[in-house]
Motif scaffolding. Sequence first.
Motif, PDB file in Angstrom:
ATOM      1  N   UNK A  43       0.848  -1.194   0.000  1.00 51.61           N
ATOM      2  CA  UNK A  43       0.000   0.000   0.000  1.00 51.61           C
ATOM      3  C   UNK A  43       0.881   1.241   0.000  1.00 51.61           C
ATOM      4  N   UNK A  44       0.275   2.370  -0.306  1.00 51.26           N
ATOM      5  CA  UNK A  44       0.996   3.644  -0.263  1.00 51.26           C
ATOM      6  C   UNK A  44       1.050   4.135   1.179  1.00 51.26           C
ATOM      7  N   UNK A  45       2.115   4.864   1.487  1.00 55.21           N
ATOM      8  CA  UNK A  45       2.300   5.445   2.811  1.00 55.21           C
ATOM      9  C   UNK A  45       2.135   6.954   2.678  1.00 55.21           C
ATOM     10  N   UNK A  46       1.374   7.549   3.612  1.00 54.83           N
ATOM     11  CA  UNK A  46       1.204   9.003   3.625  1.00 54.83           C
ATOM     12  C   UNK A  46       2.313   9.627   4.476  1.00 54.83           C
ATOM     13  N   UNK A  47       2.565  10.932   4.323  1.00 54.99           N
ATOM     14  CA  UNK A  47       3.565  11.576   5.184  1.00 54.99           C
ATOM     15  C   UNK A  47       3.200  11.397   6.654  1.00 54.99           C
ATOM     16  N   UNK A  48       4.177  11.076   7.465  1.00 55.29           N
ATOM     17  CA  UNK A  48       3.950  10.892   8.894  1.00 55.29           C
ATOM     18  C   UNK A  48       5.040  10.021   9.496  1.00 55.29           C
ATOM     19  N   UNK A  60      11.302   6.060  15.997  1.00 56.81           N
ATOM     20  CA  UNK A  60      10.390   6.792  15.116  1.00 56.81           C
ATOM     21  C   UNK A  60      11.155   7.312  13.923  1.00 56.81           C
ATOM     22  N   UNK A  61      10.570   7.114  12.733  1.00 56.50           N
ATOM     23  CA  UNK A  61      11.169   7.622  11.508  1.00 56.50           C
ATOM     24  C   UNK A  61      10.094   8.430  10.787  1.00 56.50           C
ATOM     25  N   UNK A  62      10.409   9.672  10.439  1.00 56.50           N
ATOM     26  CA  UNK A  62       9.476  10.483   9.670  1.00 56.50           C
ATOM     27  C   UNK A  62       9.647  10.134   8.197  1.00 56.50           C
ATOM     28  N   UNK A  63       8.531   9.853   7.514  1.00 51.20           N
ATOM     29  CA  UNK A  63       8.588   9.617   6.068  1.00 51.20           C
ATOM     30  C   UNK A  63       7.682  10.623   5.367  1.00 51.20           C
ATOM     31  N   UNK A  64       8.113  11.088   4.201  1.00 49.99           N
ATOM     32  CA  UNK A  64       7.324  12.064   3.449  1.00 49.99           C
ATOM     33  C   UNK A  64       6.415  11.353   2.445  1.00 49.99           C
ATOM     34  N   UNK A  65       6.204  10.058   2.635  1.00 53.22           N
ATOM     35  CA  UNK A  65       5.390   9.277   1.706  1.00 53.22           C
ATOM     36  C   UNK A  65       6.224   8.147   1.150  1.00 53.22           C
ATOM     37  N   UNK A  66       5.565   7.201   0.491  1.00 60.23           N
ATOM     38  CA  UNK A  66       6.296   6.089  -0.094  1.00 60.23           C
ATOM     39  C   UNK A  66       5.404   4.874  -0.256  1.00 60.23           C
ATOM     40  N   UNK A  67       6.040   3.690  -0.229  1.00 61.70           N
ATOM     41  CA  UNK A  67       5.334   2.435  -0.433  1.00 61.70           C
ATOM     42  C   UNK A  67       5.686   1.492   0.712  1.00 61.70           C
ATOM     43  N   UNK A  68       4.670   0.775   1.197  1.00 64.16           N
ATOM     44  CA  UNK A  68       4.848  -0.225   2.250  1.00 64.16           C
ATOM     45  C   UNK A  68       4.638  -1.601   1.646  1.00 64.16           C
TER      46      UNK A  68
END
Length: 139
Positions: A43-48, A60-68
């Motif tokens: 699935x797609x990952x939203x910023x968070x 904790x890792x901040x991601x600006x979006x991506x794919x899981x």
Amino acid sequence: MATLKVDVVSAEESIFSGEAEFVSLPGKSGELGILPGHLPLITLVKPGFVRIRTGKEVEEVFVAGGVLEVQPHHVTVLADTAIRTKDLDEAKATKALEEARAQRAQVTGELAIAKLEAEMSAMAAQLAAIKKIRQRQHH
């Protein structure tokens, strides 16, 4: 306790790689929690924040979006941008956002504009994340 292998990577580097008991992160359709043995999922990952529980510690890792990608014993997050929470730097993010805005005013060409707008949106999300962390630390 059962664990699963977790890798959080960006185009530049591996941000986290290790065993975890639990992973939670913002999926496209809401917050996801992943335990060992989870059904396969992409699935797609939203910023968070990607929260990785390794025993008593929570990374904790901040991601600006991506794919899981979830496999029963392996979770991979391919992030557009990923930064460990302890490495988030408000001054640096603010400066990068200002520079991108200044460039945006001078740039023509759809591709260049799209690239700068994506960068600006990642920096804005990073700044919002830094503010959230600060609020949590003050409570």
